[in-house]
Motif scaffolding. Structure first.
Motif, PDB file in Angstrom:
ATOM      1  N   TYR A   6     -37.174 -22.032  27.779  1.00 25.19           N
ATOM      2  CA  TYR A   6     -38.193 -21.381  28.608  1.00 25.19           C
ATOM      3  C   TYR A   6     -39.487 -22.186  28.436  1.00 25.19           C
ATOM      4  O   TYR A   6     -40.067 -22.203  27.358  1.00 25.19           O
ATOM      5  CB  TYR A   6     -38.392 -19.926  28.164  1.00 25.19           C
ATOM      6  CG  TYR A   6     -39.513 -19.214  28.904  1.00 25.19           C
ATOM      7  CD1 TYR A   6     -39.323 -18.779  30.208  1.00 25.19           C
ATOM      8  CD2 TYR A   6     -40.741 -18.988  28.297  1.00 25.19           C
ATOM      9  CE1 TYR A   6     -40.343 -18.142  30.897  1.00 25.19           C
ATOM     10  CE2 TYR A   6     -41.764 -18.346  28.981  1.00 25.19           C
ATOM     11  CZ  TYR A   6     -41.556 -17.928  30.274  1.00 25.19           C
ATOM     12  OH  TYR A   6     -42.573 -17.294  30.947  1.00 25.19           O
ATOM     13  N   LYS A  43     -47.192 -24.652  27.072  1.00 29.60           N
ATOM     14  CA  LYS A  43     -46.142 -25.681  27.106  1.00 29.60           C
ATOM     15  C   LYS A  43     -46.408 -26.745  26.036  1.00 29.60           C
ATOM     16  O   LYS A  43     -45.484 -27.231  25.397  1.00 29.60           O
ATOM     17  CB  LYS A  43     -46.181 -26.354  28.477  1.00 29.60           C
ATOM     18  CG  LYS A  43     -44.845 -26.444  29.169  1.00 29.60           C
ATOM     19  CD  LYS A  43     -45.056 -27.249  30.436  1.00 29.60           C
ATOM     20  CE  LYS A  43     -44.625 -26.517  31.674  1.00 29.60           C
ATOM     21  NZ  LYS A  43     -43.207 -26.393  31.828  1.00 29.60           N
ATOM     22  N   ASP A  45     -45.941 -22.342  39.374  1.00 30.61           N
ATOM     23  CA  ASP A  45     -45.824 -22.940  40.688  1.00 30.61           C
ATOM     24  C   ASP A  45     -47.215 -23.384  41.131  1.00 30.61           C
ATOM     25  O   ASP A  45     -48.103 -22.541  41.285  1.00 30.61           O
ATOM     26  CB  ASP A  45     -45.254 -21.873  41.645  1.00 30.61           C
ATOM     27  CG  ASP A  45     -44.893 -22.444  42.988  1.00 30.61           C
ATOM     28  OD1 ASP A  45     -45.581 -23.380  43.423  1.00 30.61           O
ATOM     29  OD2 ASP A  45     -43.922 -21.950  43.594  1.00 30.61           O
ATOM     30  N   ASN A  55     -34.008 -16.698  27.931  1.00 33.41           N
ATOM     31  CA  ASN A  55     -35.247 -17.459  27.723  1.00 33.41           C
ATOM     32  C   ASN A  55     -35.348 -17.876  26.256  1.00 33.41           C
ATOM     33  O   ASN A  55     -35.739 -17.078  25.405  1.00 33.41           O
ATOM     34  CB  ASN A  55     -36.459 -16.589  28.050  1.00 33.41           C
ATOM     35  CG  ASN A  55     -36.578 -16.305  29.525  1.00 33.41           C
ATOM     36  OD1 ASN A  55     -36.443 -17.203  30.346  1.00 33.41           O
ATOM     37  ND2 ASN A  55     -36.813 -15.049  29.867  1.00 33.41           N
ATOM     38  N   TYR A 105     -38.188 -13.382  34.836  1.00 35.09           N
ATOM     39  CA  TYR A 105     -37.378 -14.606  34.804  1.00 35.09           C
ATOM     40  C   TYR A 105     -35.929 -14.261  34.411  1.00 35.09           C
ATOM     41  O   TYR A 105     -34.973 -14.810  34.954  1.00 35.09           O
ATOM     42  CB  TYR A 105     -37.978 -15.614  33.815  1.00 35.09           C
ATOM     43  CG  TYR A 105     -37.508 -17.015  34.053  1.00 35.09           C
ATOM     44  CD1 TYR A 105     -38.099 -17.807  35.022  1.00 35.09           C
ATOM     45  CD2 TYR A 105     -36.446 -17.544  33.318  1.00 35.09           C
ATOM     46  CE1 TYR A 105     -37.644 -19.094  35.264  1.00 35.09           C
ATOM     47  CE2 TYR A 105     -35.993 -18.833  33.553  1.00 35.09           C
ATOM     48  CZ  TYR A 105     -36.600 -19.597  34.521  1.00 35.09           C
ATOM     49  OH  TYR A 105     -36.143 -20.877  34.763  1.00 35.09           O
ATOM     50  N   ASN A 129     -50.347 -21.608  31.194  1.00 30.42           N
ATOM     51  CA  ASN A 129     -48.966 -22.049  31.003  1.00 30.42           C
ATOM     52  C   ASN A 129     -48.885 -23.522  30.592  1.00 30.42           C
ATOM     53  O   ASN A 129     -48.048 -23.896  29.771  1.00 30.42           O
ATOM     54  CB  ASN A 129     -48.139 -21.795  32.266  1.00 30.42           C
ATOM     55  CG  ASN A 129     -47.829 -20.331  32.447  1.00 30.42           C
ATOM     56  OD1 ASN A 129     -48.462 -19.481  31.826  1.00 30.42           O
ATOM     57  ND2 ASN A 129     -46.870 -20.010  33.283  1.00 30.42           N
ATOM     58  N   THR A 130     -49.789 -24.323  31.150  1.00 27.59           N
ATOM     59  CA  THR A 130     -49.809 -25.740  30.777  1.00 27.59           C
ATOM     60  C   THR A 130     -50.128 -25.857  29.289  1.00 27.59           C
ATOM     61  O   THR A 130     -49.500 -26.639  28.568  1.00 27.59           O
ATOM     62  CB  THR A 130     -50.875 -26.506  31.612  1.00 27.59           C
ATOM     63  OG1 THR A 130     -50.657 -26.201  32.974  1.00 27.59           O
ATOM     64  CG2 THR A 130     -50.801 -27.994  31.384  1.00 27.59           C
ATOM     65  N   PRO A 177     -42.873 -21.614  32.973  1.00 27.29           N
ATOM     66  CA  PRO A 177     -42.901 -22.235  34.304  1.00 27.29           C
ATOM     67  C   PRO A 177     -44.043 -21.723  35.179  1.00 27.29           C
ATOM     68  O   PRO A 177     -44.486 -20.582  35.027  1.00 27.29           O
ATOM     69  CB  PRO A 177     -41.546 -21.837  34.900  1.00 27.29           C
ATOM     70  CG  PRO A 177     -41.134 -20.611  34.173  1.00 27.29           C
ATOM     71  CD  PRO A 177     -41.719 -20.711  32.810  1.00 27.29           C
TER      72      PRO A 177
END
Ligand SMILES: Nc1nc2c(ncn2[C@@H]2O[C@H](COP(=O)(O)OP(=O)(O)OP(=O)(O)O)[C@@H](O)[C@H]2O)c(=O)[nH]1
Ligand SMILES: [Mg+2]
Length: 396
Positions: free
Chosen positions: A199, A220, A204, A164, A280, A216-217, A202
């Protein structure tokens, strides 16, 4: 079954008491602030920063890169212990030819996977086995105002499929807000252009909850994280002690999210995403390594898989072509003949591919058999030695 649940619960309790094990590797060129960052992350002096008087025994002064491991026990406000292993890489990128340095890091990461693979294949696990897999690798990018340099692209591309990789811009207090935004933008564009699979926190959309998706958004959007580090603490206006950098005009509090992403990155690494990074590593990165290793990591197998796909695609084309051949049209017989020939060729090719796959499968079975035999031999030897006894295995 009950015994299994009990022993696994016991193991979990034991590992919580020992602390959650987490391994972080820090890679970046000399003077990028790795040591200062490590000390800031741990809230204590774990490594000596290079601004202090050089130690004559300090290997980092040599041109060749070394890998230095430090173990730190951390405890958060809720009493959760983290047994943190930090691998620093002094001397990285200092040589004219860095190929050997890259290989050294890659070999280290792969070696940890090899060790797990071997351990997993044992009938009787080694009670003292230590999982040394690297769960996250912070890569320190030098902000040049021109995006990534060749060395960044090469090493990040090589590492990203194994570990990662989290890119950071260190010493971000030396950049203006506009410069920082420009550097982040150019670095992101380059990572996209070169297809570097870092990394990326990620998630879902169907499986994860809204909170995780939002967090997470947001994380990022911060990539590459802009960090400020310091080895010193100062008294703030309200009398509290803060880790900061002192400038003539005042203090830069490294934990202030307005001034750097340090605290957000620390929380992600050590609290919110610690388990995710471990999972992960185990479920995606190690699994990929394991599959490749067990299948002999050969391109032939991939080629065989591709060939199966090609055969299927070709069949579709032939089917659609034969459907489009109109009855009574000119050259009908010739075309039919041609289709027959193509079908024949494909059948032969298909058989060849199947044979190839069977051969690979047999090789895999042979390899597994060899491993089992080796394991049985080792078990026998171990049983003859009274010093070793069975004990529960560690959770990965
Ligand atoms: N302005 C600024 N300077 C920093 C920051 N972090 C570290 N430095 C300074 O940068 C210099 C190098 O920092 P180190 O932490 O020793 O860097 P390093 O990457 O460990 O260096 P080597 O071990 O020599 O490769 C020191 O003078 C630090 O005080 C930062 O966030 N901002
Ligand atoms: Mg250092």
């Amino acid at each position: 079954m009950v015994a299994v649940i009990q022993s696994s619960a016991l193991r979990k309790k034991k590992s919580l008491k020992k602390g959650i094990q987490f391994t972080l590797m820090v890679v970046g060129q000399s003077g990028t602030g790795r040591s200062t960052f490590i000390n800031s992350l741990c809230g204590q002096e774990v490594v000596v920063p290079s601004s202090t008087i050089p130690d004559p025994k300090d290997d980092s002064l040599k041109k060749e890169m070394t890998m230095r491991t430090e173990n730190v026990e951390l405890e958060d406000a809720e009493g959760v212990k983290i047994s943190l292993t930090i691998i620093d890489t002094p001397g990285f990128g200092d040589s004219i030819d860095n190929e050997m340095t890259f290989e050294k890091i890659i070999d280290y990461i792969r070696h940890q996977y090899d060790e797990i693979l071997l351990e997993e294949s044992r009938v009787r696990r080694n009670p003292r086995f230590k999982d040394g897999r690297v769960h996250a690798l912070l890569y320190f990018i030098v902000p040049t105002g021109h995006g990534l340099r060749e060395i960044d692209v090469t090493i990040m591309s090589k590492l990203s499929s194994l570990v990662n990789v989290i890119p950071v811009i260190s010493k971000s207090d030396s950049l203006t807000r506009e410069e920082l935004e420009l550097n982040k933008k150019l670095i992101n564009e380059d990572m996209k252009h070169y297809g570097i699979p870092i990394y990326g926190f990620p998630f879902d959309l169907d499986y994860d909850d809204e909170e995780t998706i939002d967090a997470n958004t947001y994380l990022k959007t911060l990539i590459p994280f802009a960090v400020v580090g310091s080895n010193d603490t100062f008294e703030a206006d309200d009398g509290s002690l803060i880790r900061a950098r002192k400038y003539p005009w005042g203090l830069v509090d490294i934990e202030d999210p307005e001034q750097s992403d340090f605290i957000i990155l620390r929380n992600a690494l050590l609290i919110s995403h610690l388990q995710d990074l471990k999972e992960y590593t185990h479920e995606v990165l190690y699994e990929k390594f394991r599959t490749e290793a067990l299948s002999g990591k050969n391109d032939e197998a991939d080629e065989a898989d591709d060939s199966v796909l090609q055969v299927a695609q070709a069949k579709e084309i032939i089917k659609s072509r034969s459907a489009s051949v109109g009855k009574g049209s000119e050259g009908y017989l010739a075309r039919e003949e041609q289709i027959k020939l193509e079908e024949e060729r494909l059948r032969e090719y298909e058989e060849k591919v199947e044979q190839e796959l069977l051969k690979k499968r047999q090789e895999l079975l042979d390899r597994e058999k060899e491993l089992r035999e080796m394991e049985e031999r080792l078990t026998k030897e171990r049983l003859q030695s009274p010093a070793l006894s069975a004990a529960p295995t560690e959770d990965y």
